[in-house]
Write a protein that holds these residues in place. Structure first.
Motif, PDB file in Angstrom:
ATOM      1  N   GLU A  90       0.809  -1.215   0.000  1.00  0.00           N
ATOM      2  CA  GLU A  90       0.000   0.000   0.000  1.00  0.00           C
ATOM      3  C   GLU A  90       0.842   1.266   0.000  1.00  0.00           C
ATOM      4  OE1 GLU A  90      -2.428  -0.336   3.532  1.00  0.00           O
ATOM      5  OE2 GLU A  90      -0.737  -0.019   4.878  1.00  0.00           O
ATOM      6  N   THR A  93       0.070   3.817  -2.787  1.00  0.00           N
ATOM      7  CA  THR A  93      -1.201   4.512  -2.540  1.00  0.00           C
ATOM      8  C   THR A  93      -1.045   5.541  -1.431  1.00  0.00           C
ATOM      9  OG1 THR A  93      -2.444   2.543  -3.199  1.00  0.00           O
ATOM     10  CG2 THR A  93      -3.623   4.199  -1.908  1.00  0.00           C
ATOM     11  N   LYS A  96       0.852   8.507  -2.859  1.00  0.00           N
ATOM     12  CA  LYS A  96       0.007   9.287  -3.769  1.00  0.00           C
ATOM     13  C   LYS A  96      -0.945  10.192  -3.007  1.00  0.00           C
ATOM     14  CE  LYS A  96      -0.152   6.239  -7.838  1.00  0.00           C
ATOM     15  NZ  LYS A  96      -1.031   5.336  -8.650  1.00  0.00           N
TER      16      LYS A  96
END
Length: 367
Positions: A90, A93, A96
């Motif tokens: 993860e 993510t 981001k």
């Protein structure tokens, strides 16, 4: 509320703001990071995320990457730091979404370095955790030479935002452990490249030990209006905290029972005279601890009434003998008259546990 659920939680927005401002003032020049792990200490992560947008804070701290992503989903756009654990799958993510992550061992440090080398221009901010004596997560003093070497050769896309640690005993009466840990932490930070922030204080420490406030302080249980310990409350000159959470249910059935009637599973209670009981649609599945059996108290119509019999999974009985309480009467389970502190004392635990174990399925409303 369109219909009355089995139980519900009300969050006092004004109390939240009061607590944040009180602790921010106590922290002085240090920035404040409210901690919202464990479903915001049982208060509801999504609900707290909405309120936090208006708070004068550094950002929010969570335990896991999944909680950080939930904050973003709830619309919180401020800084978020994952303090305990994240999964390497993860990491992209999280980066981001601008979520900052802890690095507490060589595995996580190497994972971040590997990510930084292949992520192109994607920035990620990391916070290096040091073990100053709590013996949980974090680098030990013997690790620092190797850590320094790796930090000095980081990809440019990795920004080290802070060095931080966790105190073991700041809530306790004795102060020497906290003072020793602070010295150890500061000594460890001198062995590493300087960072923008250093933080070690929790609610108890920022109130009791001014030297721990540094440039950033973390506040957990205090922002919810709960004192970490009696010594913390005694040291909090000029600081008041207001409990945020109130938990309610309603009386679902009233029964008149004869003398000698047994109540609940295993017949742990028996009426010594004819009386009345109220049946409440809550139990240990909701977070109403089974240890409150024959010991807990609730507040109904201006009076306190005892729990009678075993707390079961979804039902709890209360002795309302001599009252005129009727079906539908509101019941305070936690609130001004039945505090989380008092409940914790009855069952031999701490208010952290009482609150954090409240079921996420209970509806939560901000008032």
């Amino acid at each position: 509320m369109a219909s009355t659920p089995a139980s519900w939680i009300e969050l006092q927005a004004s109390a939240f703001r009061h607590n944040v401002l009180a602790l921010k003032k106590k922290a002085g020049s240090a920035k404040l990071m409210p901690i919202v792990k464990a479903n915001a200490y049982g208060h509801g992560l999504s609900q707290v995320a909405v309120l936090a947008k208006k708070w004068p804070i550094w950002g929010l701290g969570v335990a896991h990457g999944s909680e950080a992503l939930q904050l973003r989903k709830a619309g919180y756009r401020g800084r978020v730091l994952v303090l305990s654990a994240w999964d390497s799958k993860e990491l992209l993510t999280l980066a981001k979404m601008g979520i900052e992550v802890v690095v507490n061992d060589f595995t996580t440090l190497n994972q971040v370095i590997s990510f930084g080398r292949r992520a192109g221009s994607r920035l990620i901010r990391i916070h290096i955790k040091l073990d100053s004596g709590t013996s949980r997560l974090g680098f030990l003093p013997s690790d620092l030479r190797r850590v320094k070497k790796l930090l000095n050769d980081l990809p440019r896309t990795i920004i080290v935002e802070s060095l931080w640690s966790h105190l073991s005993s700041s809530e306790d009466q004795a102060s020497h452990v906290t003072e020793d840990q602070l010295v150890q932490f500061l000594t460890m930070t001198k062995a590493l490249p300087p960072t923008r922030y250093r933080h070690i204080a929790c609610t108890a420490a920022l109130i009791r030990f001014p030297d721990t406030r540094l440039s950033l302080s973390r506040a957990g249980i205090g922002i919810y209006g709960i004192w970490p310990s009696p010594p913390t409350r005694q040291a909090a000159k000029g600081v008041t905290l207001k409990p945020v959470l109130r938990w309610y249910t309603t009386v679902r059935q009233v029964k008149n029972l004869p003398k000698g009637a047994y109540i609940g599973y295993s017949r742990t209670a028996r009426l010594k005279r004819a009386g009345r009981i109220a049946i409440l649609p809550i139990g240990y599945a909701d977070g109403y601890d089974r240890r409150l059996s024959n010991r807990g108290q609730v507040w109904i119509a201006g009076h306190q009434y005892p729990v009678i019999g075993r707390v079961s999974m979804n039902l709890t009985m209360v002795d309302i003998s001599g009252s005129r309480i009727a079906v539908g009467e509101p019941v305070e389970l936690i609130g001004p008259h039945v505090t989380a502190d008092r409940m914790a004392t009855i069952i031999g635990t701490i208010p952290y546990e009482v609150l954090a174990r409240l079921s996420p399925a209970i509806p939560r409303y901000t008032v």
